[in-house]
Design a protein around this motif. Structure first.
Motif, PDB file in Angstrom:
ATOM      1  N   UNK A  32       0.799  -1.225   0.000  1.00  0.00           N
ATOM      2  CA  UNK A  32       0.000   0.000   0.000  1.00  0.00           C
ATOM      3  C   UNK A  32       0.833   1.276   0.000  1.00  0.00           C
ATOM      4  N   UNK A  33       2.143   1.153   0.175  1.00  0.00           N
ATOM      5  CA  UNK A  33       3.009   2.330   0.200  1.00  0.00           C
ATOM      6  C   UNK A  33       3.935   2.347  -1.005  1.00  0.00           C
ATOM      7  N   UNK A  34       4.375   3.540  -1.370  1.00  0.00           N
ATOM      8  CA  UNK A  34       5.370   3.714  -2.422  1.00  0.00           C
ATOM      9  C   UNK A  34       6.700   4.118  -1.789  1.00  0.00           C
ATOM     10  N   UNK A  35       7.791   3.646  -2.370  1.00  0.00           N
ATOM     11  CA  UNK A  35       9.104   4.119  -1.933  1.00  0.00           C
ATOM     12  C   UNK A  35       9.248   5.580  -2.336  1.00  0.00           C
ATOM     13  N   UNK A  36       9.873   6.384  -1.490  1.00  0.00           N
ATOM     14  CA  UNK A  36      10.049   7.790  -1.848  1.00  0.00           C
ATOM     15  C   UNK A  36      11.249   7.960  -2.773  1.00  0.00           C
ATOM     16  N   UNK A  37      11.312   9.105  -3.421  1.00  0.00           N
ATOM     17  CA  UNK A  37      12.351   9.373  -4.417  1.00  0.00           C
ATOM     18  C   UNK A  37      13.745   9.242  -3.814  1.00  0.00           C
ATOM     19  N   UNK A  38      13.918   9.704  -2.584  1.00  0.00           N
ATOM     20  CA  UNK A  38      15.225   9.684  -1.937  1.00  0.00           C
ATOM     21  C   UNK A  38      15.772   8.267  -1.782  1.00  0.00           C
ATOM     22  N   UNK A  39      14.905   7.284  -1.680  1.00  0.00           N
ATOM     23  CA  UNK A  39      15.367   5.909  -1.476  1.00  0.00           C
ATOM     24  C   UNK A  39      16.091   5.351  -2.701  1.00  0.00           C
ATOM     25  N   UNK A  40      16.017   6.052  -3.817  1.00  0.00           N
ATOM     26  CA  UNK A  40      16.708   5.604  -5.035  1.00  0.00           C
ATOM     27  C   UNK A  40      18.051   6.312  -5.224  1.00  0.00           C
ATOM     28  N   UNK A  41      18.402   7.211  -4.306  1.00  0.00           N
ATOM     29  CA  UNK A  41      19.620   8.008  -4.460  1.00  0.00           C
ATOM     30  C   UNK A  41      20.895   7.170  -4.357  1.00  0.00           C
ATOM     31  N   UNK A  42      20.783   5.979  -3.820  1.00  0.00           N
ATOM     32  CA  UNK A  42      21.973   5.121  -3.700  1.00  0.00           C
ATOM     33  C   UNK A  42      22.321   4.433  -5.013  1.00  0.00           C
ATOM     34  N   UNK A  43      21.489   4.557  -6.032  1.00  0.00           N
ATOM     35  CA  UNK A  43      21.787   3.971  -7.345  1.00  0.00           C
ATOM     36  C   UNK A  43      22.633   4.989  -8.100  1.00  0.00           C
ATOM     37  N   UNK A  44      23.933   4.711  -8.285  1.00  0.00           N
ATOM     38  CA  UNK A  44      24.828   5.726  -8.846  1.00  0.00           C
ATOM     39  C   UNK A  44      24.593   6.039 -10.326  1.00  0.00           C
ATOM     40  N   UNK A  45      24.198   5.054 -11.091  1.00  0.00           N
ATOM     41  CA  UNK A  45      24.000   5.265 -12.527  1.00  0.00           C
ATOM     42  C   UNK A  45      22.651   5.944 -12.762  1.00  0.00           C
ATOM     43  N   UNK A  46      22.632   7.162 -13.334  1.00  0.00           N
ATOM     44  CA  UNK A  46      21.362   7.881 -13.536  1.00  0.00           C
ATOM     45  C   UNK A  46      20.354   7.110 -14.386  1.00  0.00           C
ATOM     46  N   UNK A  47      20.831   6.379 -15.381  1.00  0.00           N
ATOM     47  CA  UNK A  47      19.904   5.620 -16.234  1.00  0.00           C
ATOM     48  C   UNK A  47      19.252   4.488 -15.444  1.00  0.00           C
ATOM     49  N   UNK A  48      20.050   3.781 -14.674  1.00  0.00           N
ATOM     50  CA  UNK A  48      19.514   2.702 -13.842  1.00  0.00           C
ATOM     51  C   UNK A  48      18.559   3.260 -12.792  1.00  0.00           C
ATOM     52  N   UNK A  49      18.902   4.429 -12.234  1.00  0.00           N
ATOM     53  CA  UNK A  49      18.026   5.067 -11.250  1.00  0.00           C
ATOM     54  C   UNK A  49      16.699   5.451 -11.884  1.00  0.00           C
ATOM     55  N   UNK A  50      16.749   5.990 -13.105  1.00  0.00           N
ATOM     56  CA  UNK A  50      15.533   6.389 -13.807  1.00  0.00           C
ATOM     57  C   UNK A  50      14.612   5.190 -14.024  1.00  0.00           C
ATOM     58  N   UNK A  51      15.202   4.074 -14.453  1.00  0.00           N
ATOM     59  CA  UNK A  51      14.411   2.857 -14.663  1.00  0.00           C
ATOM     60  C   UNK A  51      13.807   2.382 -13.344  1.00  0.00           C
ATOM     61  N   UNK A  52      14.596   2.385 -12.282  1.00  0.00           N
ATOM     62  CA  UNK A  52      14.112   1.919 -10.979  1.00  0.00           C
ATOM     63  C   UNK A  52      12.970   2.790 -10.464  1.00  0.00           C
ATOM     64  N   UNK A  53      13.099   4.102 -10.641  1.00  0.00           N
ATOM     65  CA  UNK A  53      12.035   5.016 -10.211  1.00  0.00           C
ATOM     66  C   UNK A  53      10.761   4.739 -11.000  1.00  0.00           C
ATOM     67  N   UNK A  54      10.889   4.529 -12.308  1.00  0.00           N
ATOM     68  CA  UNK A  54       9.696   4.263 -13.104  1.00  0.00           C
ATOM     69  C   UNK A  54       9.068   2.926 -12.722  1.00  0.00           C
ATOM     70  N   UNK A  55       9.880   1.943 -12.397  1.00  0.00           N
ATOM     71  CA  UNK A  55       9.324   0.662 -11.975  1.00  0.00           C
ATOM     72  C   UNK A  55       8.499   0.807 -10.700  1.00  0.00           C
ATOM     73  N   UNK A  56       8.944   1.677  -9.799  1.00  0.00           N
ATOM     74  CA  UNK A  56       8.148   1.926  -8.590  1.00  0.00           C
ATOM     75  C   UNK A  56       6.847   2.640  -8.956  1.00  0.00           C
ATOM     76  N   UNK A  57       6.935   3.647  -9.838  1.00  0.00           N
ATOM     77  CA  UNK A  57       5.717   4.321 -10.307  1.00  0.00           C
ATOM     78  C   UNK A  57       4.808   3.335 -11.033  1.00  0.00           C
TER      79      UNK A  57
END
Length: 199
Positions: free
Chosen positions: A28-53
């Motif tokens: 029922x909860x979404x991970x917040x944006x800050x929780x993805x900051x540990x992913x150093x590669x911006x492209x990988x981070x972008x994909x991970x953020x979209x997967x959560x969305x």
């Protein structure tokens, strides 16, 4: 020794509201944006953020209004709409049976019928059912299909009241994960990190 059991009739929930009464916290909860900051590669981070969305995008509250055919679906099981209805020329029903015939300005708790002033289907170019999250992602980024540029897309996801209905569906329907604000923040972060799509 025989044991007698008393059989009591069970009331089945209305077909519009066959859902779990409570969603587990992790669903029922979404991970917040800050929780993805540990992913150093911006492209990988972008994909991970979209997967959560994507947990919102692929939730039945959204998918039911993005059908692959001209007929919407209902409930968490995404069953074909009953009674039989069709999208019509403007995605808001046929001239003889408009969506607004049953779906009014707000949820009608007495009958379980959901409502919103903008109630209608997404354009057929934005059909999501049967598609992978990567396919949906590329569809969102294509203005010919989404009918939106990136700024409009962000506004639609973060502020549109019909999208917002997914978090206030009424009855015992499961809500989309998180909140619309959290979902909007994920979409914004995805766009800001290059709007990369899953494979």
């Amino acid at each position: 020794m025989l044991v007698a059991f008393a059989l009591r009739p069970r009331t089945m929930p209305d077909s519009q509201t066959i859902v779990a009464a409570e969603q587990p916290v992790h669903l029922s909860h979404l991970r917040n944006v800050e929780s993805f900051s540990t992913i150093p590669d911006p492209q990988a981070r972008s994909v991970a953020v979209f997967q959560e969305a994507g947990r919102v995008i692929q939730h039945p509250r959204c998918m039911n209004c993005h059908p692959r055919t001209d007929r919407p679906t209902q409930t968490d099981a995404m069953r074909p709409h009953s009674p039989w209805v069709s999208r019509g020329p403007d995605d808001a029903g046929e001239p003889t049976l408009r969506c607004s015939t049953c779906h009014h300005q707000a949820n009608f708790e007495a009958s379980g019928v959901p409502g919103n002033p903008k109630w209608k289907l997404a354009p057929i170019e934005m059909a999501w059912q049967g598609k992978s999250l990567g396919e949906i992602c590329r569809q969102l980024l294509d203005p010919a299909r989404s009918h939106m540029n990136r700024e409009q897309l962000l506004h639609h996801m973060a502020h549109d009241e019909l999208v917002g209905w997914a978090w206030h569906p009424g009855g015992r329907r499961t809500r989309a994960p998180g909140t619309q604000a959290e979902f909007g923040a994920l979409i914004q972060a995805w766009l800001e990190t290059g709007a990369r799509c899953p494979g």
